[in-house]
Scaffold this active site. Sequence first.
Site, short mmCIF file in Angstrom:
data_model
loop_
_atom_site.label_atom_id
_atom_site.label_comp_id
_atom_site.label_asym_id
_atom_site.label_seq_id
_atom_site.Cartn_x
_atom_site.Cartn_y
_atom_site.Cartn_z
N TRP A 1 43.97 47.56 -4.94
CA TRP A 1 42.58 47.04 -5.40
C TRP A 1 41.88 48.17 -6.53
CZ3 TRP A 1 37.41 48.97 -5.53
CH2 TRP A 1 36.51 48.06 -5.62
N GLU B 1 27.92 36.68 -1.79
CA GLU B 1 29.51 37.11 -1.58
C GLU B 1 30.45 36.00 -1.73
OE1 GLU B 1 29.00 39.48 2.21
OE2 GLU B 1 30.02 40.87 1.24
N LYS C 1 25.24 37.00 2.10
CA LYS C 1 26.18 36.28 2.36
C LYS C 1 26.56 35.25 1.46
CE LYS C 1 27.53 38.18 4.75
NZ LYS C 1 27.88 38.91 5.30
N ARG D 1 41.65 43.03 3.07
CA ARG D 1 41.00 44.16 2.81
C ARG D 1 40.41 43.98 1.23
NH1 ARG D 1 41.97 48.75 5.87
NH2 ARG D 1 42.08 50.11 3.89
N ASN E 1 46.33 54.73 -0.93
CA ASN E 1 44.99 54.19 -0.74
C ASN E 1 43.99 55.34 -0.91
OD1 ASN E 1 42.69 52.88 -0.10
ND2 ASN E 1 43.09 52.69 2.02
N GLY E 2 43.05 55.23 -1.78
CA GLY E 2 42.03 56.20 -2.08
C GLY E 2 41.87 56.67 -3.50
N GLU F 1 20.14 39.72 4.34
CA GLU F 1 21.35 39.43 4.89
C GLU F 1 22.00 38.10 4.39
OE1 GLU F 1 24.18 41.00 5.41
OE2 GLU F 1 25.41 39.75 6.36
N CYS G 1 42.72 49.00 -1.14
CA CYS G 1 44.25 48.94 -0.80
C CYS G 1 44.84 48.89 0.39
CB CYS G 1 44.71 50.09 -1.54
SG CYS G 1 43.86 50.38 -3.35
N LYS H 1 37.25 44.80 1.73
CA LYS H 1 36.68 44.55 3.26
C LYS H 1 36.19 46.01 3.62
CE LYS H 1 35.94 42.82 7.08
NZ LYS H 1 34.64 42.00 7.40
N HIS I 1 3.68 38.06 -6.46
CA HIS I 1 3.62 39.18 -7.41
C HIS I 1 4.67 39.49 -8.33
CE1 HIS I 1 0.45 40.81 -4.50
NE2 HIS I 1 1.09 40.44 -3.80
C1 AGP Z 1 29.82 42.39 4.23
O1 AGP Z 1 29.79 41.16 4.08
C2 AGP Z 1 30.23 43.28 3.04
N1 AGP Z 1 31.27 42.79 2.61
C3 AGP Z 1 29.81 44.65 2.76
O2 AGP Z 1 28.52 44.63 2.29
C4 AGP Z 1 29.96 45.58 3.99
O3 AGP Z 1 28.87 45.25 5.08
C5 AGP Z 1 29.72 46.92 3.48
O4 AGP Z 1 30.56 47.23 2.71
C6 AGP Z 1 29.79 48.12 4.56
O5 AGP Z 1 30.99 48.04 5.29
P1 AGP Z 1 31.04 48.76 6.70
O6 AGP Z 1 30.17 47.90 7.61
O7 AGP Z 1 32.58 48.45 7.04
O8 AGP Z 1 30.84 50.21 6.69
#
Ligand code: AGP
Length: 615
Positions: free
Chosen positions: A76, A495, A492, A27, A102-103, A488, A2, A610, A511
């Site tokens: 969110w 996502e 990517k 976000r 937010n929270g 990673e 949020c 985010k 395996h």
């Molecule tokens: C990154 O592409 C992601 N959106 C996600 O995995 C992110 O890295 C993770 O939520 C951790 O976030 P931070 O680095 O702000 O702690």
Amino acid sequence: MCGIVGYVGSKQATPVLINGLKKLEYRGYDSAGVAVLSESSDEILVRKSKGAIKFLEEKIADEVIKGSVGIGHTRWATHGEPSDLNSHPHTNVSGTIAVVHNGIIENYAKLKAWLQDQGVVFKSQTDTEVIAHLINYFYEKTGEIFKAVLETLHRLEGSYALGVVCTKYPDRLIAARKESPLIVGLGKGENFIASDVPPVLEYTRDVYYLNQNELAVLYNDHVDLFDSEGNKIVREPSHVDWDLSSAEKGGYAHFMLKEIHEQSKAFTDTLRPRLVFDGETPSDIQFDEIEFGEDWKTAGRIVITACGTAYHAGVVGKYAFEKFARIPVAVDVASEFRYRNPILNQNDIFIVISQSGETADTLAALRLAKQAGAKVIAITNCVGSTVSREADEVIYTWAGPEIAVASTKAYTTQLMCLYLLALKLGKERHTLSESEYKKLLSEIALIPEKTKEITENQSEIQKFASRQFNKSKIFYIGRQFDSASSLESALKLKEVSYMHCEAFAAGELKHGPIALVDSDTLVVAIATEPALYEKLASNIVEVKSRGAVTMAITIDKTGAFNNCCDEVISIPDIEPSLASMLSIIPAQLFAYYCSILRGNDPDKPRNLAKSVTVE
Ligand code: AGP
């Protein structure tokens, strides 16, 4: 997650709020809303809508909402589906108090039941609505809005950043924070709240980063800060020295593409202040921000904890620390670490990595480590974030604001910091000779330039993406550092393209996972370890003979993968153990182009936020 904005001043609040919310879109959100204290009547005008901010704009396009005090929110969903009703702001029954949050309020069910017993009828399924009703309850008891907010906060368990307005106090906005981030922007004749700095930057660069359990009361001509007991606090504001333009798209189609291209500069900004030169030649690494003392030299182990992409940086870090400094490293996802009663020793160095510095699980892991007496080093991109304030020492990644939800430049600068730490530690622990150390420093100094070579020659990747974006399965494979980069690369792609993608250590394929391979499979091998090329090539042949399309991302210049791969993406030559900082870039570009080709918005992937400020 949020986003919150708030305004007190002499402008019309609604456009300022909407504008601010747009700067928080990165976000992640599923609905948006505003509440403005009406200029002409004793009421709060609340307008909200499920979906993108543009739907809210459409909803209010034909009306003039007059008022210069207000709050806004992008939601969110956590409690209750995304809907107009569940969108924030939420109000008390009579509509005289409005709240954005937010929270997560963990004891909301108990509070809700108690309020219902008092006769309160709830309109939404959210946890936030209890806050509006509780403030109302205490306002009726105390007759004073600030006291009512304080009393309410004392009863909330969980996390919150809050903005509150009340018709009886049309000159002010009350804000508070615990766990979730909130800043106060200090303008001239106007003041702001926001979940992050970008919404206030066009008005001011002077901000208060609210600390845990602090409150702020904003008027148009001043702001008062308070602790959790309502005692006034006086402190100097912080000055933001980065530009709004660095948080805007600057001619790129998407923030993700811009941020991929910014990696060369981000590397330079993160590396240069820490490199010591002897003439033109880099001779040492100097971290001014941390004490590189005996505890580092005599440490028995390094423990790294993070989430998502930051965790993947930690996995690369493990290979780097073990290779250069010969120190054992345990790396763990924060959400697992925090619940398994981890074993920490006095001579462990504990590193948390977090782009945002606000990730709930990472913060919990940090606090656990501190309680256990460990020294906590944070690697983060956000100055003033909770992680940066709670860690014992902070190493900043100077990546600049990262707006796209999928992390790119924050990840690679995290790698840079980890490599610098590992090399310095190798020198201090005498596991690297002086000549090896200097050779590696000369190589690391080349990373920004070599990054530029990759981002300036992206057409091969773009073309390859245009042939592969409809594959039903994609596997990234690699060995050693490259298996870490595969993790990673796969994340990517998942996502932003929503393609099913997994990463495997190449030796693990036979395996089990090889059972999945067929002609609708793309296998991408990351190949930057010459000593393992032959082994990797055998793994590629195994999948190719089962019908997979194959691609290699490699520093090889001898043609080692020409026979087994349908496509070879060649990246600039570099010392292999540093290549993780380069090999990820084609994978980021591949994910970006697949996303576009599949009609997605790479900056705002579905279901993702985010900053993940809830567990
Ligand atoms: C990154 O592409 C992601 N959106 C996600 O995995 C992110 O890295 C993770 O939520 C951790 O976030 P931070 O680095 O702000 O702690």
